[in-house]
Design an enzyme around this catalytic site. Structure first.
Site, PDB file in Angstrom:
ATOM      1  N   HIS A 140       0.875  -1.173   0.000  1.00 34.72           N
ATOM      2  CA  HIS A 140       0.000   0.000   0.000  1.00 34.72           C
ATOM      3  C   HIS A 140       0.912   1.222   0.000  1.00 34.72           C
ATOM      4  O   HIS A 140       1.889   1.266   0.725  1.00 34.72           O
ATOM      5  CB  HIS A 140      -0.900  -0.093   1.237  1.00 34.72           C
ATOM      6  CG  HIS A 140      -1.307   1.195   1.856  1.00 34.72           C
ATOM      7  ND1 HIS A 140      -2.068   2.117   1.202  1.00 34.72           N
ATOM      8  CD2 HIS A 140      -1.080   1.702   3.090  1.00 34.72           C
ATOM      9  CE1 HIS A 140      -2.291   3.141   2.018  1.00 34.72           C
ATOM     10  NE2 HIS A 140      -1.694   2.923   3.153  1.00 34.72           N
TER      11      HIS A 140
ATOM     12  N   TYR B  92      -5.789   9.162   2.116  1.00 34.18           N
ATOM     13  CA  TYR B  92      -5.806   9.737   3.449  1.00 34.18           C
ATOM     14  C   TYR B  92      -4.552  10.574   3.664  1.00 34.18           C
ATOM     15  O   TYR B  92      -3.550  10.399   2.954  1.00 34.18           O
ATOM     16  CB  TYR B  92      -5.961   8.653   4.530  1.00 34.18           C
ATOM     17  CG  TYR B  92      -4.819   7.673   4.656  1.00 34.18           C
ATOM     18  CD1 TYR B  92      -3.669   7.984   5.388  1.00 34.18           C
ATOM     19  CD2 TYR B  92      -4.888   6.415   4.056  1.00 34.18           C
ATOM     20  CE1 TYR B  92      -2.626   7.081   5.507  1.00 34.18           C
ATOM     21  CE2 TYR B  92      -3.846   5.511   4.168  1.00 34.18           C
ATOM     22  CZ  TYR B  92      -2.719   5.846   4.897  1.00 34.18           C
ATOM     23  OH  TYR B  92      -1.686   4.958   5.019  1.00 34.18           O
TER      24      TYR B  92
ATOM     25  N   ASP C  58     -27.958 -20.308  18.495  1.00 34.87           N
ATOM     26  CA  ASP C  58     -29.229 -20.967  18.808  1.00 34.87           C
ATOM     27  C   ASP C  58     -29.419 -22.128  17.845  1.00 34.87           C
ATOM     28  O   ASP C  58     -29.038 -22.057  16.682  1.00 34.87           O
ATOM     29  CB  ASP C  58     -30.407 -19.994  18.811  1.00 34.87           C
ATOM     30  CG  ASP C  58     -30.691 -19.370  17.448  1.00 34.87           C
ATOM     31  OD1 ASP C  58     -29.799 -19.374  16.579  1.00 34.87           O
ATOM     32  OD2 ASP C  58     -31.815 -18.865  17.272  1.00 34.87           O
TER      33      ASP C  58
END
Ligand code: FAD
Ligand code: THG
Length: 815
Positions: free
Chosen positions: A223, A257, A547
Site C-alpha cells: 500500500h 488519506y 441458537d
C-alpha cells in the site's frame, strides 16, 4: 504467574498483548522478535498511525475506542503516544455524503462522539481543504494519530515491569507440538518452552501458522505511502515532538488519506491495483530498503493520487512528492482480524491482521480469552473458525483479499455480496431456481435466492387486493425487489417453497450424544425419539454463542440445525475425549425445502402414506417417511411461522423432491420464495437471527430467549452465570409509523436526541404494511414507547411493539 507464554512478534499487537496479559496476572511472558526493538521492521515500524474509530462493526469500533483510550494514557520519552487531533472524512460526491450520514449513524449507535459538518466547518478544522471540492465532512474529535512505535515500546515496558522478558533479534523457526498441545518454540537461539504461543507476527503470521497446519486467510499487500516536501501553510505549525495538529483526513472518494509530519504531508493511497506480496522473494526485493516490510515506491502508481491530492488540498500544488514507499500489511477476505486458538494444537493462539487502530482492543479481548476463557466483547466476526472450507483455498484467499484491498474505501451496501468466485455451493434446486428467475444473495458460499422474478405477476394481483407496495429510494431499493413483499404475503395466504439447504446442520451421534447436547445447550433436549427442541449454546459467561434446533432421530442420533462453522468449532472443542460422541457436518450432503403456508398440508399429505395431521404429527416433532418414493426427514418447524415442515433428504434426491413438490403445488398455487420474504416473516414472528440480533455479548433473558433455558435440568455451559443475570438491556421489536420508512440494520435509536440503542435487523412486514425492526433498548423500555430511528440522516418514528406482531398464539402454526 499463570502459564508460560511466548508471543511471536513485538509489533503493536504483540506488545499490547504482553501488557494486557501481564496486567491480568499472567506474567510469565516472553516477547520474541526477529528484529531490533521497537523498530522491528514490521508494519508497525512505519505505520503512519491514523486512527479513525468508526466502523460499521460494533466490535471493531469498540476495539478502536479502547485503543484510543488506552494509548491516550501511555507515556513515552520521545513525545506523545496518541495525538488527539481529531479525524475528518470528507465527501466529494452526493453518494459519499449520504454514506457519511450512515457512518454518523454507526458512530452514534456505538457511542462515538462524531458529527457531520458543512464545508465551511470542515475548512475551519482543516484550512488546506478546497471549499469547492467537498460537500461536507464527518468529524470525530476523539480520533487521532497513534505513534505506533512509541505505543509498542510503552506497552512492552509496562509488561517488562511486571516480569515479561523481551527477546529481540531472535527468529522463531518452528513451534513445538507435544501431541496436540504446544510445548514451546524453536528459535534461532534455541528452544523456549511454553504452554501458550501467540502468533502476532503480522503479515508473516500465515507462514508461521502454516508450520502447525493452520491456514490463515490473509494476504500481505503493498500500500503506497508518500511524503511531500514542505507545504507553505504548515511551516511553523508543529514541532518534531508534536508533529501534527490538523485533523487526520480521509478523502475516500479518491482512495486517499492524509496526515501532517511537522511541515509536510503524508499521503496514503489505496487506489492502485492490488499488489500482493510474494513472501518467498520479499527479503531479496526489500534488500535495499530500510526494512523488510517496505518495498520500493512505484511512482507511476501514485500519479492519480497526487492529482487528486492537489485538487483537494490546493496548497500542495507548490510542493511535490519527496519520498515514498510501498508498505506491507495484511488483508483478509472480509476485512476482519483473525483471532483465536488453533483447534488441533491447543495453546497456539493467533492475533493477526490487526490494524494499529484496533490493536489494544484486540489485545485486551485475546488476553481475556486466554486468561478468563471468554472475551468480554463479541468476537465472532474475527473468529479464526468463521470460514467455510473453500475460504481456506489459496484461490479464494488471493482473490478476496485483493478484492478487500480494492473495496477498502468503497461504499458497500449491506446487501452487496461478493461478485467473484460465486456459484461455489448450489443446492440441488439451483437449476429450477434459475428457471424461475432467482436473484441470488451469497452466504457461506451458497447461492441463496433473494426473490424470484417468476413471482412478479403476484405484485399486481396482490396490489389489486389492497396490499401496499411502498416505493423505496435508490439506496434501499438496491439488491431488493417488491416481489419479495408479494412472496411473503403469499406465504401467509397460500404456500411457498423455501430453499433451506444452506442452513448449517450436523449429525451428532453416539452413546454420549444426549449427555453432550445437554451439557452444551440450555434447553432439555434429552426427550423422546421424534422430539425437536429449540435451544441455545452459551459461553461460560452466559453469552449466547448460537441458537440451535435439536431433532432426535434415534436414541443416540441427533440432527442439529446451527448457524455456521464457528458452531462446529465450539462443539468439536467440547467433544468428550472418550470418543463416545461423533460430530459430522451433513450440510453439503443433504438438502432441505421449507414448505410453509396454510395450504402446506393439503399439498404434501397426498404424497405421503403417513398421517400428517396435527394430532398425528404435532408441532416441533419429526417424522422419517417417504414423499412419493423419496426418503425424507420432516421437521415440523417453521422459522417463518406458518403451518408446514422443513423437509430434508439426501442431496441426490433433491432435484426429484423439488419437482415432486412443485408439481403437487400447482393446484395450490405454490410459489418458490426467497430470503427477503423469509427474513420479513421471521421478524413478524419475533424469531431472532444469531450474529445479527444477538451474540455472545447478550444473555438469553436480554434477547427474550429465556424460554429456551431450563434451569431445572443438570449443569450446562453458562448456567452458573445466568443465576444472577439481571438484564442490562433488552431486544425489542419496533414498528415504524410511516409505511414507507425503511431501515437496513445498525441504525441508532433515539429518544429525543439521545441515543438509547441500535437496530439489529429490519424487514418489511406484509401483514402490518410497515417495516419492523429489532433494536437493543434500555431494560426499562416497554411496549408503546415511541422512539426515533436515524437511517442515513432520515429520522423515522417507531413504536415499541409486542414481540410477535403476527399470530402470537401460534394458531397458524399449530393446526
Ligand atoms: P508487525 O508490526 O508487522 O509486527 C510483527 C512482528 O513480528 C514484526 O516485528 C516481525 O519482525 C515479527 N516476526 C514475524 N515473524 C517472526 C518470526 N518468525 N520470529 C520472530 N519474529 C517475527 N494501521 C492503522 O491502524 N492506521 C494507519 O494509518 C495505518 N497505516 C498504514 C500504512 C502503511 C503504509 C502500512 C504498511 C500499514 C498501515 N497500517 C495502519 C496497518 C498497520 O501498520 C498494521 O496493521 C499493524 O502495524 C500490524 O501490527 P502487527 O503487530 O500485527 O505486525
Ligand atoms: N431451522 C432449523 N434449525 C435452525 C434454524 C431453522 N437452527 C438455527 C436457527 N434457525 C435457529 N433459530 C430458530 C429460531 C426460532 C425457531 C426455530 C429456529 C422457532 N421458535 C419457536 C418460537 O420461538 O416460538 C418455537 C420455540 C419452541 O417451541 O421452543 O421455531 O430455521 N432446523
Amino acid at each position: 504467574m499463570g502459564p508460560k507464554v511466548v508471543i511471536v512478534g513485538a509489533g503493536i499487537v504483540g506488545t499490547s498483548l504482553a501488557d494486557e496479559l501481564t496486567e491480568r496476572g499472567c506474567t510469565d511472558v516472553t516477547l520474541v522478535d526477529r528484529g531490533p526493538l521497537f523498530v522491528t521492521g514490521g508494519s508497525t515500524s512505519h505505520a503512519p498511525g491514523l486512527v479513525f474509530t468508526t466502523n460499521q462493526s460494533k466490535t471493531m469500533s469498540a476495539f478502536a475506542r479502547y485503543t484510543v483510550e488506552k494509548l491516550s494514557t501511555l507515556e513515552h520519552p520521545d513525545g506523545r503516544v496518541f495525538n488527539r487531533v481529531g479525524g475528518l472524512e470528507v465527501a466529494s460526491t452526493t453518494e459519499r455524503w449520504a454514506d457519511l450520514h450512515r457512518k454518523a449513524g454507526w458512530a452514534q449507535a456505538w457511542g462515538i462522539p462524531a458529527r457531520l459538518l458543512g464545508p465551511a466547518e470542515c475548512l475551519e478544522l482543516h484550512p488546506l481543504l478546497d471549499r469547492h471540492a467537498i460537500l461536507g465532512g464527518f468529524y470525530t474529535p476523539t480520533d487521532g494519530l497513534a505513534s505506533a512505535v512509541r505505543a509498542a515500546a510503552a506497552q512492552a515496558q509496562r509488561a517488562v515491569a511486571r516480569g515479561a522478558i523481551l527477546l529481540p533479534e531472535t527468529e522463531v523457526l518452528d513451534v513445538v507440538d507435544r501431541g496436540g498441545r504446544v510445548g514451546g518454540v524453536r528459535t534461532s537461539r534455541g528452544v523456549i518452552a511454553a504452554d501458550i504461543v501467540v502468533c502476532a507476527a503480522g503479515f508473516w503470521g500465515a507462514q508461521l501458522a502454516n508450520r502447525v497446519g493452520l491456514v490463515l486467510p490473509l494476504v500481505p499487500m503493498a500500500h503506497q505511502y508518500a511524503r511531500t516536501g514542505q507545504v507553505a501553510p504548515l511551516v511553523g505549525r508543529n514541532t518534531e515532538r508534536d508533529d501534527a495538529s490538523l485533523p487526520i483526513l480521509r478523502h475516500q472518494d479518491a482512495d486517499l488519506y492524509f496526515r501532517e509530519h511537522v511541515d509536510r504531508l503524508g499521503i496514503g493511497y489505496y487506489g492502485h491495483q492490488p499488489m500482493p506480496v510474494d513472501l518467498s522473494t520479499l527479503l531479496a526485493d526489500t534488500a535495499d530498503e530500510p526494512m523488510p516490510s517496505m518495498l520500493p515506491f512505484t511512482e507511476q502508481d501514485f500519479e492519480p493520487a497526487w492529482r487528486e491530492s492537489v485538487r483537494l488540498l490546493p496548497a500542495l500544488g507548490d510542493s511535490k512528492v519527496e519520498e515514498g514507499f510501498n508498505g506491507i500489511f495484511s488483508f483478509t477476505p472480509d476485512g476482519f482480524a483473525l483471532l483465536g486458538e488453533h483447534a488441533q494444537l491447543r495453546g497456539f493462539w493467533v492475533a493477526e491482521a490487526v490494524w494499529v487502530t484496533h490493536s489494544a482492543g484486540v489485545a485486551k479481548a485475546v488476553a481475556e480469552w486466554i486468561v478468563d476463557g471468554t472475551p468480554s466483547v463479541d468476537v465472532h466476526e474475527c473468529d479464526l473458525y468463521r470460514f467455510e472450507k473453500f475460504a481456506r483455498s489459496p484461490r479464494f484467499i488471493d482473490q478476496t483479499c485483493a478484492q478487500a484491498f480494492v473495496e477498502v474505501y468503497d461504499i458497500i451496501h449491506p446487501y452487496q455480496y461478493r461478485s467473484a468466485l460465486r456459484g461455489l455451493r448450489t443446492s440441488p434446486f439451483h437449476h429450477r431456481q434459475l428457471e424461475l428467475g432467482a436473484y441470488f444473495y451469497e452466504g457461506g458460499g451458497w447461492e441463496r435466492p433473494a426473490w424470484f422474478e417468476a413471482n412478479a405477476g403476484l405484485v399486481g394481483r396482490l396490489a389489486a387486493q389492497g396490499v401496499a407496495f411502498p416505493e423505496r429510494d435508490a439506496w434501499t431499493a438496491r439488491y431488493w425487489s417488491p416481489v419479495a413483499i408479494a412472496e411473503a404475503r403469499w406465504t401467509r395466504e397460500q404456500v411457498a417453497l423455501y430453499d433451506m439447504t444452506p442452513l448449517t446442520r450436523y449429525e451428532i451421534s453416539g452413546a454420549g450424544a444426549a449427555d453432550f447436547l445437554q451439557r452444551l445447550t440450555t434447553n432439555d433436549v434429552d426427550k423422546g425419539v421424534g422430539s425437536v427442541t429449540y435451544t441455545l449454546m452459551l459461553d461460560q459467561t452466559g453469552g449466547i454463542r448460537s441458537d440451535l434446533t435439536v431433532a432426535r432421530l434415534d436414541e443416540t442420533r441427533f440432527q442439529v440445525g446451527a448457524n455456521g462453522p464457528q458452531d462446529f468449532d465450539w462443539l468439536t472443542r467440547h467433544l468428550p475425549a472418550n470418543g463416545s460422541v461423533t460430530l459430522r457436518d451433513i450440510t453439503g450432503g443433504s438438502c432441505c425445502i421449507g414448505l410453509w403456508g396454510p395450504a402446506a398440508r393439503d399439498l404434501v399429505q397426498p404424497l405421503c402414506r403417513d398421517n400428517l395431521s396435527h394430532t398425528a404429527f404435532p408441532y416441533f416433532r419429526l417424522l422419517r417417511t417417504y414423499l412419493d418414493a423419496i426418503p425424507v426427514t420432516m421437521l415440523r418447524v417453521s422459522y417463518v411461522g406458518e403451518l408446514g415442515w422443513e423437509i430434508y433428504t439426501e442431496a441426490s434426491y433433491g432435484a426429484a423432491l423439488w419437482d415432486l413438490l412443485w408439481a403437487a403445488g400447482r393446484d395450490h398455487e405454490a410459489i418458490a420464495a426467497g430470503r427477503i420474504a423469509f427474513n420479513s416473516l421471521r421478524m413478524e414472528k419475533g424469531y431472532r437471527a444469531w450474529g445479527i440480533d444477538m451474540t455472545a455479548e447478550d444473555r438469553p433473558i436480554e434477547a427474550g430467549l429465556d424460554f429456551a433455558v431450563r434451569m431445572s435440568k443438570g449443569d450446562f455451559i453458562g448456567k452458573a452465570a445466568l443465576r444472577d443475570a439481571t438484564p442490562r438491556k433488552i431486544l425489542q421489536s419496533v414498528v415504524f409509523d410511516d409505511p414507507t420508512a425503511v431501515a437496513l440494520g445498525k441504525e441508532p435509536v433515539l429518544a429525543g436526541d439521545a441515543c438509547i440503542g441500535f437496530v439489529t435487523s429490519a424487514g418489511y412486514s406484509p401483514t402490518l404494511g410497515r417495516t419492523i425492526a429489532y433494536a437493543w433498548l434500555p431494560a426499562d423500555s416497554s411496549i408503546g414507547d415511541t422512539v426515533t430511528v436515524d437511517h442515513r440522516g432520515q429520522r423515522h418514528t417507531a413504536t415499541v411493539h409486542r414481540q410477535t406482531v403476527v399470530d402470537p398464539e401460534l394458531a397458524r402454526i399449530r393446526r
